[in-house]
Design a protein around this motif. Structure first.
Motif, PDB file in Angstrom:
ATOM      1  N   MET A 120     -89.386  73.194 119.406  1.00  0.00           N
ATOM      2  CA  MET A 120     -88.615  72.652 120.339  1.00  0.00           C
ATOM      3  C   MET A 120     -89.152  71.564 121.116  1.00  0.00           C
ATOM      4  SD  MET A 120     -85.677  75.332 121.603  1.00  0.00           S
ATOM      5  CE  MET A 120     -84.763  76.305 120.406  1.00  0.00           C
ATOM      6  N   ARG A 121     -90.007  70.785 120.418  1.00  0.00           N
ATOM      7  CA  ARG A 121     -91.068  69.690 120.737  1.00  0.00           C
ATOM      8  C   ARG A 121     -91.721  70.158 122.352  1.00  0.00           C
ATOM      9  NH1 ARG A 121     -85.966  67.171 119.371  1.00  0.00           N
ATOM     10  NH2 ARG A 121     -86.293  66.024 117.536  1.00  0.00           N
ATOM     11  N   GLY A 122     -91.970  71.219 122.285  1.00  0.00           N
ATOM     12  CA  GLY A 122     -92.833  71.510 123.247  1.00  0.00           C
ATOM     13  C   GLY A 122     -92.386  72.722 124.343  1.00  0.00           C
ATOM     14  N   ILE A 123     -93.096  73.893 124.417  1.00  0.00           N
ATOM     15  CA  ILE A 123     -92.710  74.791 125.482  1.00  0.00           C
ATOM     16  C   ILE A 123     -94.075  75.194 126.032  1.00  0.00           C
ATOM     17  CG2 ILE A 123     -90.792  75.781 124.030  1.00  0.00           C
ATOM     18  CD1 ILE A 123     -92.657  78.298 123.230  1.00  0.00           C
ATOM     19  N   ALA A 124     -93.574  75.728 127.409  1.00  0.00           N
ATOM     20  CA  ALA A 124     -94.908  76.285 128.214  1.00  0.00           C
ATOM     21  C   ALA A 124     -95.751  77.214 127.479  1.00  0.00           C
ATOM     22  CB  ALA A 124     -94.181  76.992 129.746  1.00  0.00           C
TER      23      ALA A 124
END
Length: 354
Positions: A120-124
């Motif tokens: 999703m284009r970047g998660i933690a």
């Protein structure tokens, strides 16, 4: 506990170093993240040792944990494995507000960082480094990548974690060989850093010395790398110094087809490049012997039959430090004073013959 803060223009996070962190994982992570879904990514070497307890601690703090285990080894650093993990996360309903924790060594850290940066284009993202290589080097600084065929670290991103946990008690379950390969990165960092750190590695005479002083070695190496990363996050300048020994080392590692660990190949690469630079008057006489004494004291290899072969030069062409046919090689004018030396790939055979 020692805490080193990596303070970048767009991100600030802590690297925590302590020998009791493995008992406080839930506490440390809940202090950084709100409750959410978490992928806990590990491999089938680390998983049987630490996965169950780590999951329990996270669930006790209210996190919803999805355990994902991949085969141990460099073969898991691939786009196909990353894609499979992303598919499993999507099936489990992960959203942009969720996170991924990499529990393992350098391969898991790299793979986890790539997956976290892409989902999703970047998660933690959080790293729990369980090998010496990961603790002193790969878990700090945000460089993540996977391999493509025989080309190492060709697809990746700069993706910083929210937290990095370094507990030297994880090293107790490493074999001597897996511990020692990480020490090659420590020797590299000490030579780049300063005379004081370099003299400290000169006092390490055995594998048991590494284990005894692991926490201080980690603290010193991480402190240096953090300073470099804060000055040059995207490797446009001085962060390139961290590649000392790596251009040759990566080529040797690939040609060894799994017979050499990353740190073992880097040790060989440092000696090979240093000896050539000494012969060319770029590095001072005796520095290669100083490196050799530190590497050989703990049993690291320092020579390879692959150096100077046609296949060796072919691998240099695909190196990330190849800029239009020119390699940015790292030399040491003195301890703590690295410099970039540009060499055309076409000139490398003659350079290696000297």
């Amino acid at each position: 506990m020692s805490t080193i803060t990596v303070d970048l223009a767009t991100k600030k996070y802590d690297v925590k170093i302590d020998n009791t962190l493995h008992t406080r994982i839930g506490q440390e992570i809940s202090a950084v993240w709100s409750t959410r879904k978490i992928v806990l990514l590990t491999d089938n070497n680390v998983g049987p040792l630490y996965l169950e307890d780590t999951s329990r601690q996270l669930r006790d703090k209210g996190f919803d944990v999805l355990e994902l285990v991949v085969p141990a080894g460099e073969q898991s650093k691939s786009l196909s494995v990353a894609g499979d993990l992303i598919g499993k996360m999507a099936s489990a309903g992960f959203t942009r507000g969720d996170g991924l924790i990499a529990l393992g060594g350098g391969v898991i850290g790299d793979l986890g960082g790539v997956v976290a940066s892409l989902y999703m284009r970047g998660i933690a993202f959080i790293q729990i480094a369980t090998s010496l290589t990961a603790q002193v080097d790969s878990s700090v600084g945000g460089k993540t990548a996977v391999n493509l065929g025989d080309t190492k670290n060709i697809a990746g991103s700069f993706y910083q974690p929210d937290l990095d946990l370094v507990d030297v008690t994880y090293l107790d379950t490493l074999t001597d060989r897996d511990l020692v390969e990480g020490y090659a990165e420590v020797v590299k960092t000490s030579a780049l850093s300063d005379q004081n750190f370099f003299e400290f590695t000169g006092q390490i005479k055995s594998i048991s010395d590494i284990r005894e002083h692991a926490q201080e070695l980690s603290q010193r190496a991480i402190a240096y790398k953090a300073r470099v990363v804060m000055a040059d996050e995207k490797e446009a300048g001085e962060r390139q110094f961290l590649n000392f020994g790596h251009t040759f080392g990566h080529a040797i590692e690939l040609l060894a087809h799994g017979e050499l660990r990353h740190g073992e190949a880097v040790a060989i690469g440092m000696v090979a490049i240093s000896s050539r630079f000494e012969q060319n008057g770029i590095m001072p006489k005796g520095m290669t012997d100083e490196l050799l004494s530190r590497l050989e004291a703990v049993g690291l290899p320092t020579q390879s039959e692959f150096i100077g072969t046609t296949h060796f030069f072919d691998r240099l062409i695909n190196d990330k430090k190849n800029h239009g046919g020119v390699l940015n090689l790292v030399a040491l004018e003195s301890i703590g004073n690295p410099v970039i030396v540009k060499k055309k790939i076409a000139d490398m055979p003659a350079f290696m013959e000297n």
